[in-house]
Design a protein around this motif. Sequence first.
Motif, mmCIF file in Angstrom:
data_model
loop_
_atom_site.group_PDB
_atom_site.id
_atom_site.type_symbol
_atom_site.label_atom_id
_atom_site.label_comp_id
_atom_site.label_asym_id
_atom_site.label_seq_id
_atom_site.Cartn_x
_atom_site.Cartn_y
_atom_site.Cartn_z
ATOM 1 N N LEU A 185 0.836 -1.205 0.000
ATOM 2 C CA LEU A 185 0.000 0.000 0.000
ATOM 3 C C LEU A 185 0.871 1.256 0.000
ATOM 4 N N GLU A 186 1.943 1.208 0.781
ATOM 5 C CA GLU A 186 2.844 2.370 0.827
ATOM 6 C C GLU A 186 3.428 2.631 -0.556
ATOM 7 N N ASP A 187 3.871 1.567 -1.200
ATOM 8 C CA ASP A 187 4.481 1.723 -2.531
ATOM 9 C C ASP A 187 3.476 2.247 -3.545
ATOM 10 N N HIS A 188 2.313 1.616 -3.538
ATOM 11 C CA HIS A 188 1.360 1.935 -4.603
ATOM 12 C C HIS A 188 0.652 3.261 -4.366
ATOM 13 N N CYS A 189 0.331 3.525 -3.120
ATOM 14 C CA CYS A 189 -0.510 4.691 -2.830
ATOM 15 C C CYS A 189 0.292 5.887 -2.326
ATOM 16 N N GLY A 190 1.582 5.699 -2.142
ATOM 17 C CA GLY A 190 2.407 6.813 -1.687
ATOM 18 C C GLY A 190 2.055 7.277 -0.292
ATOM 19 N N VAL A 191 1.668 6.323 0.557
ATOM 20 C CA VAL A 191 1.329 6.687 1.936
ATOM 21 C C VAL A 191 2.376 6.092 2.869
ATOM 22 N N LYS A 192 2.293 6.480 4.134
ATOM 23 C CA LYS A 192 3.194 5.916 5.141
ATOM 24 C C LYS A 192 2.325 5.328 6.246
ATOM 25 N N ILE A 193 2.604 4.121 6.636
ATOM 26 C CA ILE A 193 1.815 3.484 7.687
ATOM 27 C C ILE A 193 2.740 3.236 8.879
ATOM 28 N N THR A 194 2.677 4.106 9.851
ATOM 29 C CA THR A 194 3.575 4.000 11.008
ATOM 30 C C THR A 194 2.902 3.207 12.128
ATOM 31 N N ASP A 195 3.726 2.741 13.040
ATOM 32 C CA ASP A 195 3.176 2.012 14.193
ATOM 33 C C ASP A 195 2.255 2.913 15.006
#
Lengths: 389, 439
Positions: free
Chosen positions: A154-164
């Motif tokens: 998701l991070e790669d495709h959507c350009g988002v960051k998912i942090t803890d």
Amino acid sequence: MKNSKDIIDRCQQLYEDLDFTAAREWKAAEPGRKVIGYMPIYVPREILHAGGMLPLGIVGGGDQLEVIHGDAYYQSYICRIPRSTIELGVSGRLDFVDGMLFPSICDVIRNLSGMWKLMFPDVYSRYFDVPQNYADDIGGNYYKAELKELCEGLEDHCGVKITDEALRRSIAIYNENRRLVREVYEFRALEPWKAPASDVYLLIRAGLVLPVEEHSQMMQDWLAAVRHEDRPMRDNCRVVVTGLFCEQPPLNLIKSIELSGCYIVDDDLLLVTRWLLGDVPIDGDPLGNLADAFLHHSESTAAKYEPDLKEKGQHLVRSVEKYGAEGVIFASPSFCDPALLDRPMLQHVLADKNIPYIAFKYAENSGQMQPIREQAGTFADSIKLWSEA
Amino acid sequence: MTEITTSRAERPAKDAVKDESMLKQKAMMAGHYDRLTSATERGEKVCATFVPGNLNELIMCFDFANNLPEVNAIQNGLRKKSGRYVMESEKLGHSEDVCTYVKSDIGMMAMGNLAPNGKPLPSPDVLLLSYTGCFTFMKWFELLREQYQCETIMLHTPYEGDGWVTENMRNYMVKQLKEEVIPKLERVSGVKFDIDRLRENLKRSAVAEDDLVYVLQSAKNKPSPIDAYFGGIYYIGPIFGAFRGTDDAIDYYRTLRAEVQDRLDNGRGPVTPEGDMGEEKYRLVTEGPPNYTSFRDFWKMFYDEGAVVVASSYTKVGGVYDFGFRHDPERPLESLAEYCLGVYTNRSLPQRVDMLVDYVNEYEADGLLINSIKSCNSFSAGQLLIMREVEKRTGKPAAFVESDLVDPRYFSAANIKNRMESYFQMVDQKRAGVKGAAA
């Protein structure tokens, strides 16, 4: 205070809107927002939320969608949800969706994941596999790594960051949402005449297309409203309805069951909203906590392997006992392998406990409700007239 | 699939001359069923498992006899018994909508559980639920567990959704094998696991796999010396069933390879139930299982028209060997994991399209024929998209027919024949168009 009718009217609008206007508007409200679709039965929506994305539940086209293109992709003998989902895709109704998740539920949805990759190559599509082994260091480790892979994809495709940290916040928000869903279900089981099953269905279903915060508020408002409203109590019997976890029954079918004399006190509709049975811990490793909740504190359903023969079907017995149900209705979509293959085993468990049951099939576009009413009505009558109680 | 014992009703008026490999396979199968049906009196334990994800090399390490319910269902289909079994199962409460392999198996149990040799099959001591490439397997063995109340071991094979095997998938499977499957098989069998024994079995598997691949790839020749669908179902019998990893399998495939080589050397086409096929007019690739209740009728629709199947996806359902995979004694558990992960129905739809496109091109086929099976969503869901994609990428015509595995109610000979005839006309027109364009 809002009244429950206004809330349910809004839910009905959302339910009938096959263009997903609410989700489109959410996306358009800020540049860069992403929407990720998911199919039944379960995906960890916390992960999507933590990345600032809107999880969008796609559960077929219902009875209002004319399937034109979708039929051309499938053989004669298959359930309807993949046809109508393809129809939603090829007709452009999902053209704003940036990704699609296809959970491990059956071979049809599994293969649909590959079809999506072929048909919509620019959309992030992932088959979301879950472990059928529930040991922490086997299935648990596998699942944690799968969750991590999902985050990275998701991070790669959507350009988002998912942090803890974001994940912990999202888990807390979804814990609250699940608590409210459970409260709605508890309220219906306690006073079903105040909470028609069709209203509860629409209320919960709104959570598939709305931001979770808005949905939680909606449920709070509804609960506050219905507690102060009165409706006549009918001499209905109390039933659990099962088998509805994937392809959705038409709203009329849910209404028909109730109109024929059955209060629905529990069901397995829209399981994603209450798949995890308790609060997921917020401290520590968030993906580990989600994995642990999946392995040890999640719903039982036909798509999940039950390793203990003695435990097979007991979730249904517990539901009957907890909610004081007098019988079980097996309502399964035609050609639904998981539900229909599971059904005889569940029926044997119920028979051992002297719990009455009936069974019928439906499709999401079933139009003729008279046979359902007759069957459910006869079932209700037989319980009222002949049950030992 | 596999290991076929023919009923009197299916036999042609004049029995075809049998090749040595056919006689050998027949003897192997008779021996297999004799072993199974006498297992209880001989004190041998029985493990039931599935064809895709069949861990025969491992099962043999514990001295189990291997009973494969799908193979029993196929035998019952070919011997025209499955129809009654399916209906019996429906009488017991199983839906008309679900897999007929399952219902044939359950109906067979309800009606005496007789093997093709007429003797009762034993109750399994363990169900090895190799959940590979088919969701129904899970429910099937839950149903059998309810019946037999025996130890049931789940081996979950993750699906290759993205089109490749990840380290995480492989590790998950190896860990299941080490920590769940092997200890439980040891406990049920009372036999200590010996990894060197497993290595020896795997070594034998790889030898037979080499010869199988040679046989399957011989269809690249013109004329093809084999039919890779109807004939192929016989060829995969031993390796997909209870013989992979045995000396019997090595002997069988060596014999078969020599026979195919002989056909090649002499320019002969495939053998059919009515003897050698005549002129090869059409070369096809097939996708999906066959119908077993009218197996010969279906086959006849092909060979009567001079159509030979040069490659099929169904003969990869118990293992895909023609792209290089071999069981590897140096990496025994990893190799078993990769075998399970790689079976055809555990592959994503784009992978399946790639394979079929490759077959059409490599085997110089005239097109693709899909037999969509009512029972089997693992195969069938998405086949019409597969068809479009293969047509688009190869420029070759495709056709679509529908039937079922072992439920005779879903085989409509007239409909299928009509479609087949139309399809052959399409192929002819396509060829004429190509020739016309070239002229």
